[in-house]
Design an enzyme around this catalytic site. Structure first.
Site, mmCIF file in Angstrom:
data_model
loop_
_atom_site.group_PDB
_atom_site.id
_atom_site.type_symbol
_atom_site.label_atom_id
_atom_site.label_comp_id
_atom_site.label_asym_id
_atom_site.label_seq_id
_atom_site.Cartn_x
_atom_site.Cartn_y
_atom_site.Cartn_z
ATOM 1 N N HIS A 46 0.595 -1.475 -0.205
ATOM 2 C CA HIS A 46 0.224 -0.070 0.240
ATOM 3 C C HIS A 46 1.104 1.193 -0.129
ATOM 4 C CE1 HIS A 46 -3.225 -2.329 2.065
ATOM 5 N NE2 HIS A 46 -3.352 -2.675 1.288
ATOM 6 N N LYS A 77 -18.386 -5.708 7.503
ATOM 7 C CA LYS A 77 -17.513 -6.111 7.456
ATOM 8 C C LYS A 77 -16.829 -5.596 8.245
ATOM 9 C CE LYS A 77 -13.769 -6.680 4.188
ATOM 10 N NZ LYS A 77 -12.736 -6.610 2.948
ATOM 11 N N ARG A 114 -1.142 -5.828 -7.851
ATOM 12 C CA ARG A 114 0.053 -7.090 -7.899
ATOM 13 C C ARG A 114 0.452 -7.555 -8.923
ATOM 14 N NH1 ARG A 114 -2.164 -8.249 -2.597
ATOM 15 N NH2 ARG A 114 -4.950 -8.478 -3.850
ATOM 16 N N SER A 134 -3.328 -7.863 3.105
ATOM 17 C CA SER A 134 -2.446 -7.655 4.733
ATOM 18 C C SER A 134 -3.918 -8.784 4.897
ATOM 19 C CB SER A 134 -4.204 -7.138 4.980
ATOM 20 O OG SER A 134 -4.099 -4.942 4.216
#
Ligand code: PNS
Length: 168
Positions: free
Chosen positions: A17, A41, A90, A128
């Site tokens: 990030h 969430k 990515r 993460s």
């Protein structure tokens, strides 16, 4: 002045990030990191903790702004006067869902454009969730997250271990 927002969960922020934030700031005059607060969430860190970890991970002289938001990313972008949403890529595998999101966002707000930035090679495998899993099982995450995040992950995961990760 071109403003870009960089929305995400940042649960927690990692080197990938930070790489994207740095690249975005090289292109745009103003970069606002938007930490999503999604009540549906479950996160490991609260939205305040996630935003604070982003702030503490940035160099002291940094002019990157950090806010939290709920609702649509395009509404957040518009409220910040941003014409650009930055997302990091990515690998090609990210593209499928990111492409879908970018097209939906364009439909929702045609004036906001999504710009994809590729992360550096050393960060391509970082996520993460993977970092939380490794940390919960006692693996080293040194160098993959800023020291402040490493400490926060250890503090959060030490008592409950893998159970906390499964919940998030
Ligand atoms: O870090 P993440 O979890 O990959 O980020 C996903 C995020 C926050 C960018 C995405 O879930 C999002 O934009 N959520 C806000 C709600 C929204 O705008 N939904 C429609 C997207 S097309």
């Amino acid at each position: 002045m071109t403003t870009a927002v960089y929305p995400g969960s940042f649960d927690p922020i990692h080197s990938g990030h930070l790489d994207v934030i740095g690249r975005a700031r090289q292109i745009f005059d103003r970069v606002v990191v938007g930490v999503l607060d999604n009540e549906h969430k479950q996160y490991l860190f609260s939205v305040e903790e996630r935003a604070e970890l982003v702030r503490q991970s940035l160099p002291p002289e940094s002019d990157i702004e950090v806010r939290h938001f709920s609702g649509l990313a395009v509404s957040f972008a518009t409220s910040e006067g941003a014409a650009v949403i930055v997302r990091g890529l990515r690998a090609v595998s990210d593209l499928d869902s990111e492409f879908q999101m970018a097209l939906m966002n364009r439909r929702l707000e045609p004036k906001v454009h999504t710009v994809f930035l590729t992360t550096g090679f050393s960060n391509v495998y970082l996520s993460s969730s993977l970092l939380k899993d490794v940390c919960a099982h006692g693996g080293s995450i040194e160098g993959l997250v800023p020291p402040v995040v490493e400490r926060a992950l250890h503090d959060k995961l030490a008592p409950t271990g893998a159970a906390a990760v499964r919940a998030g």
